[in-house]
Design a protein around this motif. Structure first.
Motif, short mmCIF file in Angstrom:
data_model
loop_
_atom_site.label_atom_id
_atom_site.label_comp_id
_atom_site.label_asym_id
_atom_site.label_seq_id
_atom_site.Cartn_x
_atom_site.Cartn_y
_atom_site.Cartn_z
N VAL A 20 0.84 -1.26 -0.12
CA VAL A 20 -0.11 0.00 -0.02
C VAL A 20 0.97 1.15 -0.10
O VAL A 20 0.38 2.37 0.02
N THR A 21 2.34 1.07 -0.21
CA THR A 21 3.07 2.12 -0.23
C THR A 21 3.26 2.61 -1.70
O THR A 21 4.07 3.60 -1.96
N HIS A 22 3.00 1.86 -2.48
CA HIS A 22 3.55 1.90 -3.91
C HIS A 22 2.42 2.94 -4.61
O HIS A 22 1.27 3.01 -4.35
N GLN A 27 -1.61 3.03 -4.28
CA GLN A 27 -2.50 4.08 -3.59
C GLN A 27 -3.62 4.63 -4.47
O GLN A 27 -4.54 4.87 -4.29
N ASP A 28 -3.05 4.90 -5.80
CA ASP A 28 -4.16 5.36 -6.65
C ASP A 28 -5.30 4.61 -7.00
O ASP A 28 -6.22 4.87 -7.29
N TYR A 29 -4.94 3.23 -7.03
CA TYR A 29 -6.08 2.17 -7.25
C TYR A 29 -6.99 2.20 -6.13
O TYR A 29 -8.06 2.16 -6.18
N LEU A 30 -6.43 2.13 -4.68
CA LEU A 30 -7.37 2.36 -3.66
C LEU A 30 -8.26 3.83 -3.62
O LEU A 30 -9.53 3.65 -3.37
N ARG A 31 -7.54 4.70 -4.06
CA ARG A 31 -8.35 5.98 -4.31
C ARG A 31 -9.25 5.80 -5.19
O ARG A 31 -10.59 6.27 -4.99
#
Length: 341
Positions: free
Chosen positions: A261-263, A267-271
């Motif tokens: 989750v630091t990549h 992160q963009d995918y989670l957003r």
């Protein structure tokens, strides 16, 4: 795995003394046992990965609390707890040797004693830990209907709408209608639907039109071997010393892995995932298998595992907003304090 150092030795009466052992996450055993007992151990490797702290196996006998261990001698209670507890959670062991409980840990711990009994000693510690973690007042939990407990992964769009209508017809006091596992196309692919759903927008719209809140299940830090994310973005996965993705267990008939989750890409995918779901009108989120975001291994940014985990849950909270209800499942207990409702 860090070396364990002795913390204390406590004289105990084997017939009276008891030990409270705190589990790692919400599927781990936690309980109080006779000082001479050995606490539950995982029966196989898959259970170890999915329900215990995989990187620190417990010894064959005795106790291993994750960030918290308490010894009730029958007269005095000794509480051993993580100095930090949020980003650093040591494993704390207890072993009975010649009438004394030897306590050791693989990281910094603090000790407190109490003469008020085990429950009171643990409550005092918990109040202090919650205060240090900055928790606010608890919000009342809404009453929810959840598709999992009858349909499991086979839930369909029709099932949800049929139950929504039945809840209304029976005038049941249900605040949230929550769609659980089975709506997504694959574990790790959260932007596409399974063949049993033609739309989420329509389902959420029907729920909200009925005067109820819409909820959904997501396992945001878990990536299945059959997913597009696994095939197309191996750089988004937590890595092991051999360069291979770190296993989070085997479920849904496939191997599953932890999301780094630091990549920036993940992160963009989670957003995008939680932004889309929130835009539909969903304001109750059950995020599951969250231990996968805290697995030990190499990450893009190099930050420690528990900091990465807390940052990722904070990212999700930032996307869904402060008014949405956030439920954590399969969640590392101490590092999750202050993050979830």
């Amino acid at each position: 795995m860090l070396p364990f150092s002795d913390v204390a030795e406590i004289p105990v009466d084997a017939g009276r003394a008891r030990v409270y052992e705190h589990g790692w996450q919400s599927w781990s055993p936690s309980g109080t046992y006779p000082v001479s007992a050995t606490t539950p151990r995982p029966p196989h490797d898959n259970r170890r990965r999915m329900s215990y702290r995989a990187e620190t196996p417990a010894p064959l006998t005795g106790f291993q609390g994750e960030g918290l261990l308490a010894v009730d001698t029958g007269g005095r209670v000794h509480v051993f707890a993580a100095s930090d507890g949020l980003e650093q959670v040591p494993s704390i062991r207890g072993s009975l040797v010649d009438g004394r409980l030897r306590v050791s840990a693989d990281g910094p711990v603090v000790q407190a004693t109490s003469d008020r009994g085990l429950d009171a000693a643990l409550a005092t510690w918990a109040d202090g830990f919650a205060a240090r973690a900055g928790t606010g007042a608890f919000r009342p939990a809404p009453t929810a209907w959840c598709s999992w407990y009858h349909y499991y992964t086979a839930v369909t769009e029709h099932d949800v709408l049929e139950n929504l209508d039945a809840i209304g017809s029976a005038e049941l006091p249900v605040d949230v209608v929550q769609l659980d596992d089975g709506w997504e196309s694959e574990i790790g692919d959260w932007l596409t639907l399974s063949t049993r759903f033609s739309t989420l927008d329509g389902v959420v719209g029907r729920i909200r039109a009925a005067g109820r809140r819409a909820g959904i299940w997501v396992a945001p830090f878990l990536v299945g071997a059959r997913s597009e994310v696994f095939r197309n973005h191996p750089d988004w996965l937590i890595g092991g010393p051999d360069g291979q993705p770190v296993s989070a267990g085997h479920n849904w008939g496939q191997d599953v892995y932890g999301l780094d989750v630091t990549h920036p890409g993940s992160q963009d995918y989670l957003r995008r995932t939680f932004g889309w779901l929130a835009s539909l009108g969903i304001d109750y989120f059950k995020i599951d298998f969250t231990y996968a975001g805290a697995l030990a291994g190499s990450r893009h940014s190099g930050v420690p595992a528990l900091r990465a985990y807390r940052d990722a849950v904070t990212l999700i909270r930032g996307v869904i907003g402060p008014d949405a209800y956030l439920l954590g499942c399969g969640a590392p207990i101490l590092p999750s304090v202050g993050l979830f409702d």
